[in-house]
Design a protein around this motif. Structure first.
Motif, PDB file in Angstrom:
ATOM      1  N   TRP A 226       0.813   3.514   3.228  1.00  0.00           N
ATOM      2  CA  TRP A 226       1.453   2.891   4.391  1.00  0.00           C
ATOM      3  C   TRP A 226       2.968   2.883   4.227  1.00  0.00           C
ATOM      4  O   TRP A 226       3.705   3.168   5.175  1.00  0.00           O
ATOM      5  CB  TRP A 226       0.942   1.463   4.574  1.00  0.00           C
TER       6      TRP A 226
ATOM      7  N   ASP B 240      -3.973  -9.470   5.498  1.00  0.00           N
ATOM      8  CA  ASP B 240      -3.406  -8.405   4.668  1.00  0.00           C
ATOM      9  C   ASP B 240      -1.965  -8.195   5.132  1.00  0.00           C
ATOM     10  O   ASP B 240      -1.717  -7.547   6.148  1.00  0.00           O
ATOM     11  CB  ASP B 240      -4.221  -7.117   4.825  1.00  0.00           C
TER      12      ASP B 240
ATOM     13  N   ASP C 160      -7.742   3.187   4.643  1.00  0.00           N
ATOM     14  CA  ASP C 160      -6.463   2.512   4.861  1.00  0.00           C
ATOM     15  C   ASP C 160      -5.713   3.080   6.059  1.00  0.00           C
ATOM     16  O   ASP C 160      -5.104   2.342   6.845  1.00  0.00           O
ATOM     17  CB  ASP C 160      -5.592   2.538   3.598  1.00  0.00           C
TER      18      ASP C 160
ATOM     19  N   ASN D 115       0.858  -1.181   0.000  1.00  0.00           N
ATOM     20  CA  ASN D 115       0.000   0.000   0.000  1.00  0.00           C
ATOM     21  C   ASN D 115       0.900   1.238   0.000  1.00  0.00           C
ATOM     22  O   ASN D 115       1.709   1.421   0.913  1.00  0.00           O
ATOM     23  CB  ASN D 115      -0.901  -0.018   1.244  1.00  0.00           C
TER      24      ASN D 115
END
Length: 324
Positions: free
Chosen positions: A129, A183, A242, A126
């Motif tokens: 992140w 995840d 997120d 991601n």
């Protein structure tokens, strides 16, 4: 001949060695006289001892962070080792005075840990992140790779914070490979950042204490504040899903609100992170205590593990090896 360290001495054996004063708390005894409750430390571990009838001069002289010459006897008090102090003095001349040689260190070199973290960053797929983790790791790099993970309980040694986090990352990678529904990117980002607030909560690897921010706010809230600030700097929407997920897995990593988390885990990765944290801390605490126990005997009571004692089997060669 190698000089003996604190845990090379047996119970009821006289000791004579150089140690670091990790803590020196001035207290008042029942008779109204002051004494100093010391914690002595070298690379083998730490042991407490009380210096009775301490003068004001003693209090001013023997402070945390000082290297001293200690003479006394190792004893057991309520199944815990302690030093009965005969005599202590500050070191002089060519005697050991370098603090660094008395501080336990992580069993992995800092450069090796940095390389492994660098490789893991690419597995945080991601982009928000990854950018956030890179930013905060760079901001707190010096402290992250030198600070302990705690004052006393687990990974309480120089580099302990990075080593604890790296151990958790390795566990996380194995668990994610077993359970593809996890995840991975969320779990890895949460693991790396979960204790980063300890760089603000603790004072450092020498005579570790809690900072004012650490006492009043705590590392869980402190790292969330860092995340919010970083999102503003990096122009990331802190309220996007997120980012809410990442903040949640970090805020929930103590598992229970009475243990300091403002929320309990409510997503899969948050629960996994909590369990990994507990596992790594528990194994490290037990291992360190078992290494100091004699074969066929029980350890001292571990406060952080509900006051339980653990048995060291007579034939247990693994515990003589480093925790790495």
């Amino acid at each position: 001949m190698t000089a003996k360290k604190l845990f090379d001495y047996q119970n009821d054996e006289n000791l004579d060695l150089f140690v670091l004063i990790k803590t020196a708390d001035v207290r008042i005894a029942k008779n109204g006289k002051q004494f100093i409750a010391f914690t002595f430390q070298d690379q083998s571990g730490q042991i407490g001892g009380k210096y009775w009838d301490a003068s004001d001069e003693d209090v001013a002289k023997f402070t945390a962070g000082q290297v001293i010459h200690l003479q006394g006897k190792r004893e057991l008090y309520q199944n815990n080792p302690q030093v009965k102090i005969y005599k202590l003095r500050l070191t002089t001349g060519d005697e050991p005075q370098t603090i660094d040689q008395f501080i336990p260190k992580a069993p992995v070199q800092v450069t090796e840990m940095q390389d492994e973290f660098g490789a893991m960053l690419f597995e945080i797929t991601n982009p928000n992140w990854q950018r956030l983790v890179r930013h905060l790791m760079q901001k707190h790099q010096a402290e992250f790779f030198s600070f302990p993970a705690a004052k006393t309980n687990h990974h309480a040694f120089s580099g302990g914070l990075a080593y604890h986090t790296l151990s958790m990352l390795r566990l996380a990678k194995t668990i994610a490979a077993q359970y593809p529904q996890i995840d991975e990117a969320l779990l890895y980002a949460g693991v790396i950042l979960h204790d980063l607030g300890k760089t603000l909560e603790l004072s450092g690897p020498v005579s570790t204490e809690y900072t004012v921010r650490g006492n009043l706010i705590g590392h869980i809230v402190l790292v969330d504040e860092e995340i919010v600030r970083a999102c503003d700097t990096l122009k990331i929407d802190v309220n996007a899903e997120d980012m809410l997920l990442l903040r949640h897995v970090i805020l929930a990593h103590h598992g229970l609100m009475e243990y300091g988390s403002p929320v309990r885990p409510q997503v899969l990765e948050a629960e996994v992170l909590h369990q990994i944290d507990e596992l790594d801390a528990s194994i490290t605490m037990m291992t360190q205590s078992l290494q100091h126990a004699e074969a066929g005997q029980f350890t001292e009571r571990l406060f952080a593990m509900d006051g339980r004692r653990f048995y060291r089997p007579v034939e247990d060669p693994n515990l003589d090896q480093p925790t790495e």
